[in-house]
Each structure stands twice: as structure tokens, then as C-alpha cells.
Design an enzyme around this catalytic site. Structure first.
Site, mmCIF file in Angstrom:
data_model
loop_
_atom_site.group_PDB
_atom_site.id
_atom_site.type_symbol
_atom_site.label_atom_id
_atom_site.label_comp_id
_atom_site.label_asym_id
_atom_site.label_seq_id
_atom_site.Cartn_x
_atom_site.Cartn_y
_atom_site.Cartn_z
ATOM 1 C CB SER A 86 -0.884 0.033 1.253
ATOM 2 O OG SER A 86 -1.523 -1.183 1.408
ATOM 3 C CG ASN A 87 5.357 2.804 1.096
ATOM 4 O OD1 ASN A 87 5.266 3.837 0.432
ATOM 5 N ND2 ASN A 87 6.338 2.572 1.955
ATOM 6 N N GLY A 136 5.589 4.600 -2.354
ATOM 7 C CA GLY A 136 7.029 4.853 -2.432
ATOM 8 C C GLY A 136 7.823 3.615 -2.835
ATOM 9 C CG ASP A 171 7.133 -8.268 6.206
ATOM 10 O OD1 ASP A 171 6.631 -7.128 6.214
ATOM 11 O OD2 ASP A 171 7.162 -8.988 7.215
ATOM 12 C CB SER A 172 12.049 -5.086 5.189
ATOM 13 O OG SER A 172 11.267 -3.913 5.097
ATOM 14 C CG PHE A 196 12.731 4.842 4.967
ATOM 15 C CD1 PHE A 196 13.626 4.398 4.020
ATOM 16 C CD2 PHE A 196 11.911 3.902 5.583
ATOM 17 C CE1 PHE A 196 13.703 3.048 3.675
ATOM 18 C CE2 PHE A 196 11.973 2.548 5.253
ATOM 19 C CZ PHE A 196 12.871 2.136 4.296
ATOM 20 N N GLY A 197 12.793 5.642 8.215
ATOM 21 C CA GLY A 197 12.685 4.628 9.265
ATOM 22 C C GLY A 197 13.807 4.698 10.283
ATOM 23 C CG HIS A 256 17.510 -4.663 4.716
ATOM 24 N ND1 HIS A 256 18.076 -3.419 4.691
ATOM 25 C CD2 HIS A 256 16.186 -4.443 4.979
ATOM 26 C CE1 HIS A 256 17.161 -2.497 4.941
ATOM 27 N NE2 HIS A 256 16.000 -3.091 5.123
HETATM 28 P P1 IMP Z 1 7.184 -3.093 5.771
HETATM 29 O O1 IMP Z 1 6.810 -2.013 4.824
HETATM 30 O O2 IMP Z 1 6.042 -3.823 6.381
HETATM 31 O O3 IMP Z 1 8.221 -4.021 5.207
HETATM 32 O O4 IMP Z 1 7.803 -2.318 7.020
HETATM 33 C C1 IMP Z 1 9.122 -2.340 7.303
HETATM 34 C C2 IMP Z 1 9.450 -1.333 8.399
HETATM 35 O O5 IMP Z 1 10.783 -1.658 8.829
HETATM 36 C C3 IMP Z 1 9.513 0.112 7.898
HETATM 37 O O6 IMP Z 1 8.355 0.815 8.166
HETATM 38 C C4 IMP Z 1 10.691 0.680 8.671
HETATM 39 O O7 IMP Z 1 10.263 1.115 9.930
HETATM 40 C C5 IMP Z 1 11.604 -0.533 8.857
HETATM 41 N N1 IMP Z 1 12.578 -0.619 7.761
HETATM 42 C C6 IMP Z 1 12.630 -1.545 6.765
HETATM 43 N N2 IMP Z 1 13.653 -1.308 5.934
HETATM 44 C C7 IMP Z 1 14.254 -0.202 6.401
HETATM 45 C C8 IMP Z 1 15.385 0.559 5.941
HETATM 46 O O8 IMP Z 1 16.015 0.296 4.921
HETATM 47 N N3 IMP Z 1 15.691 1.629 6.702
HETATM 48 C C9 IMP Z 1 15.008 1.993 7.824
HETATM 49 N N4 IMP Z 1 13.960 1.336 8.269
HETATM 50 C C10 IMP Z 1 13.576 0.240 7.567
#
Ligand code: IMP
Length: 186
Positions: free
Chosen positions: A9-10, A12, A67-68, A146-147, A174
Site C-alpha cells: 500500500s506504500n 514509495g 517484508d522487512s 527513512f525509518g 538488506h
Molecule cells: P514493511 O513495509 O512492512 O516491510 O515495514 C518495514 C518497516 O521496517 C519500515 O516501516 C521501517 O520502519 C523498517 N525498515 C525496513 N527497511 C528499512 C530501511 O532500509 N531503513 C530503515 N527502516 C527500515
């Protein structure tokens, strides 16, 4: 050209995936917003597979999902699969990790990314995982990304993800590692 729906849903994530998959003859397209997939599983791999399978079957198209998240060893793997849900904003999520780690000296952590590609019938045809090793700093450093980027320090490059150029992060992260592996399967 084969269509590949990005099961997220993102918005970006679409240009980012386009960048990683630019060598392939696929036309990437974002999933319709009304098709929502709740991440109910307990591992990165199971959540990535769930998203790819659900979207592929619902639309009858090829689908890719990722998923990350951040795995902090001294926090027994938290925030892990709950990385996106660990607070309301990036700064709240970072503050929570720093608060929970406190003065802990063992600060090793990994960023993990799992990618899954499903065929229109819902079968998984490719899956990959990328892991980037790092350490959690005591305070944020850097302004890019980000994040959790500002607190994730990669010892080999003496920089946090938030200090790296986008090109370097793409190469060592990753997600970059997972895409390199996935490309060899497609
Ligand atoms: P997803 O979109 O469900 O995979 O959410 C992964 C969450 O993990 C993101 O909202 C971030 O908070 C964090 N995350 C994943 N990859 C990164 C990165 O490359 N940098 C910083 N935070 C990350």
C-alpha cells in the site's frame, strides 16, 4: 511485456522496486488500494509470501511482495516484524528502540528483507532474503533515508544508513541484497 503487481500500500515502494528490477522485461504496477492484506504471520518470510499470494490470486496476475524490519539482538529480535508498528512516527519508533536498549553494551542488530514473487495461481516461484549487519547507536546520526536509518550503523562503512548515499545504501542494504538474489531466480 509481463505485468507484475507490487503487493504494497506504500506508493514509495514502486519506484524503488522499478530501480532494482530495471533489467527485467516486467511492467510494474501498484496493487489497487481497496485490496488490503493484513500482515497476520509471525515471520518476514511468511508475511511476504502471504502478501504476494493473496494479491496474485485476487487479481489473477503475477505479484511481488516484500517484508522487512530491524532485528535487535539485545531486544530478543524486536521490533522485528512489528518494525512499522513500533510507534506512530519514525522518531517515536527510534526513541522506543533507544529507550528499550538503554545503556546495553551489546548493540548488534540486523536489517532483514524477504521478497516473494507469486504466479497468478498463487504459487510462489521465487523467494529471497537479504540481511545487513550493523549496530544501534546511542543517538541518531545522518539525515538521509527513512525509518530506523539514523540509528543503524554499518561498521564496515563507518556510516549509518542515514549517512550513506542512496547508491551505497542500495548496494549494501538488506533490500539490495535480497533483490540481487531474487534477480538470479527470475
Ligand atoms: P514493511 O513495509 O512492512 O516491510 O515495514 C518495514 C518497516 O521496517 C519500515 O516501516 C521501517 O520502519 C523498517 N525498515 C525496513 N527497511 C528499512 C530501511 O532500509 N531503513 C530503515 N527502516 C527500515
Amino acid at each position: 511485456m509481463r505485468k507484475l503487481v507490487v503487493a504494497t500500500s506504500n506508493p514509495g515502494k514502486l519506484p524503488e522496486m522499478q530501480q532494482y528490477l530495471k533489467g527485467l522485461d516486467w511492467q510494474l504496477q501498484l496493487k489497487p488500494p481497496e485490496l488490503d492484506v493484513v500482515e497476520t504471520e509471525l515471520t518476514f518470510a511468511a508475511n511476504a509470501r502471504l502478501k504476494a499470494i493473496t494479491v496474485a490470486k485476487a487479481l489473477g496476475e503475477w505479484a511481488i511482495a516484500d517484508d522487512s524490519g530491524l532485528v535487535v539482538e539485545a531486544l530478543q529480535g524486536a521490533p522485528g516484524i512489528y518494525s512499522a508498528r513500533y510507534g506512530k512516527t519514525d522518531s517515536e519508533r527510534i526513541a522506543r528502540v533507544l529507550r528499550e536498549l538503554g545503556e546495553e553494551s551489546h548493540r548488534r542488530a540486523q536489517f532483514v528483507c524477504v521478497l516473494a514473487v507469486a504466479a497468478p495461481d498463487g504459487s510462489i516461484i521465487a523467494q529471497s532474503q537479504g540481511v545487513c549487519e550493523g549496530e544501534i547507536l546511542n543517538s541518531p546520526r545522518g539525515t538521509q533515508g527513512f525509518g530506523y536509518d539514523p540509528i543503524f550503523y554499518v561498521v564496515q562503512y563507518r556510516q549509518t544508513f542515514a549517512q550513506m548515499s542512496p547508491e551505497l545504501k542500495q548496494r549494501v542494504s538488506h533490500r539490495g541484497l535480497a533483490f540481487t538474489q531474487l534477480l538470479s531466480q527470475l
